[in-house]
Motif scaffolding. Sequence first.
Motif, PDB file in Angstrom:
ATOM      1  N   GLU A  31       0.820  -1.216   0.000  1.00 10.88           N
ATOM      2  CA  GLU A  31       0.000   0.000   0.000  1.00 10.88           C
ATOM      3  C   GLU A  31       0.852   1.264   0.000  1.00 10.88           C
ATOM      4  O   GLU A  31       0.519   2.242  -0.661  1.00 10.88           O
ATOM      5  CB  GLU A  31      -0.959  -0.010   1.188  1.00 10.88           C
ATOM      6  N   GLU A  32       1.964   1.262   0.742  1.00  5.67           N
ATOM      7  CA  GLU A  32       2.839   2.442   0.783  1.00  5.67           C
ATOM      8  C   GLU A  32       3.457   2.718  -0.582  1.00  5.67           C
ATOM      9  O   GLU A  32       3.537   3.870  -1.008  1.00  5.67           O
ATOM     10  CB  GLU A  32       3.933   2.253   1.826  1.00  5.67           C
ATOM     11  N   VAL A  33       3.892   1.684  -1.255  1.00  5.26           N
ATOM     12  CA  VAL A  33       4.478   1.856  -2.589  1.00  5.26           C
ATOM     13  C   VAL A  33       3.429   2.433  -3.535  1.00  5.26           C
ATOM     14  O   VAL A  33       3.706   3.371  -4.289  1.00  5.26           O
ATOM     15  CB  VAL A  33       5.050   0.525  -3.116  1.00  5.26           C
ATOM     16  N   LYS A  34       2.218   1.916  -3.497  1.00  3.41           N
ATOM     17  CA  LYS A  34       1.141   2.431  -4.347  1.00  3.41           C
ATOM     18  C   LYS A  34       0.818   3.888  -3.991  1.00  3.41           C
ATOM     19  O   LYS A  34       0.573   4.703  -4.879  1.00  3.41           O
ATOM     20  CB  LYS A  34      -0.114   1.567  -4.199  1.00  3.41           C
ATOM     21  N   HIS A  35       0.835   4.209  -2.699  1.00  3.37           N
ATOM     22  CA  HIS A  35       0.545   5.572  -2.233  1.00  3.37           C
ATOM     23  C   HIS A  35       1.532   6.580  -2.825  1.00  3.37           C
ATOM     24  O   HIS A  35       1.159   7.713  -3.135  1.00  3.37           O
ATOM     25  CB  HIS A  35       0.581   5.616  -0.701  1.00  3.37           C
ATOM     26  N   TYR A  36       2.797   6.194  -2.958  1.00  7.83           N
ATOM     27  CA  TYR A  36       3.824   7.085  -3.503  1.00  7.83           C
ATOM     28  C   TYR A  36       4.004   6.904  -5.009  1.00  7.83           C
ATOM     29  O   TYR A  36       5.062   7.169  -5.552  1.00  7.83           O
ATOM     30  CB  TYR A  36       5.150   6.889  -2.767  1.00  7.83           C
ATOM     31  N   ASN A  37       2.959   6.459  -5.675  1.00 10.92           N
ATOM     32  CA  ASN A  37       2.922   6.305  -7.137  1.00 10.92           C
ATOM     33  C   ASN A  37       3.931   5.291  -7.668  1.00 10.92           C
ATOM     34  O   ASN A  37       4.382   5.404  -8.796  1.00 10.92           O
ATOM     35  CB  ASN A  37       3.101   7.656  -7.836  1.00 10.92           C
ATOM     36  N   GLY A  38       4.268   4.330  -6.854  1.00  2.00           N
ATOM     37  CA  GLY A  38       5.102   3.231  -7.313  1.00  2.00           C
ATOM     38  C   GLY A  38       4.223   2.148  -7.912  1.00  2.00           C
ATOM     39  O   GLY A  38       3.005   2.155  -7.756  1.00  2.00           O
ATOM     40  N   GLN A  39       4.846   1.239  -8.588  1.00  2.00           N
ATOM     41  CA  GLN A  39       4.125   0.135  -9.210  1.00  2.00           C
ATOM     42  C   GLN A  39       4.439  -1.132  -8.412  1.00  2.00           C
ATOM     43  O   GLN A  39       5.599  -1.459  -8.194  1.00  2.00           O
ATOM     44  CB  GLN A  39       4.574  -0.017 -10.660  1.00  2.00           C
ATOM     45  N   ALA A  40       3.411  -1.823  -7.956  1.00  2.00           N
ATOM     46  CA  ALA A  40       3.588  -3.078  -7.230  1.00  2.00           C
ATOM     47  C   ALA A  40       3.148  -4.214  -8.149  1.00  2.00           C
ATOM     48  O   ALA A  40       2.016  -4.232  -8.626  1.00  2.00           O
ATOM     49  CB  ALA A  40       2.779  -3.079  -5.946  1.00  2.00           C
ATOM     50  N   ILE A  41       4.057  -5.123  -8.396  1.00  2.00           N
ATOM     51  CA  ILE A  41       3.785  -6.229  -9.314  1.00  2.00           C
ATOM     52  C   ILE A  41       3.825  -7.528  -8.522  1.00  2.00           C
ATOM     53  O   ILE A  41       4.817  -7.822  -7.848  1.00  2.00           O
ATOM     54  CB  ILE A  41       4.828  -6.271 -10.447  1.00  2.00           C
TER      55      ILE A  41
END
Length: 92
Positions: A31-41
């Motif tokens: 969720e933190e990665v997604k929050h900072y506009n990262g891509q979670a694969i």
Amino acid sequence: KMKAVQKLLISDYLFRNKDFDKRRNINKLYEEVKHYNGQAIIFSSLHPSGEKLKNITGIAAILRFDVVPEDEEDETAFEEFPEKKEEEHELN
């Protein structure tokens, strides 16, 4: 810290871990990665690439920029070829 993560690669088996705290930590990280506009694969552990990821810890990241460990004070860690500088110094 999570702003540095451009892509988070996670094996799906981590989301099925029997340890609730570990699952919660993985979900929080996701969720933190997604929050900072990262891509979670999320990689399937049934696919060869997911199997390889699982074998090397189950999680990896591609970073946007270099990250300096908080306890790293030594500037020489960032010199590309410190041994060459020593050789040049010896020659002079």
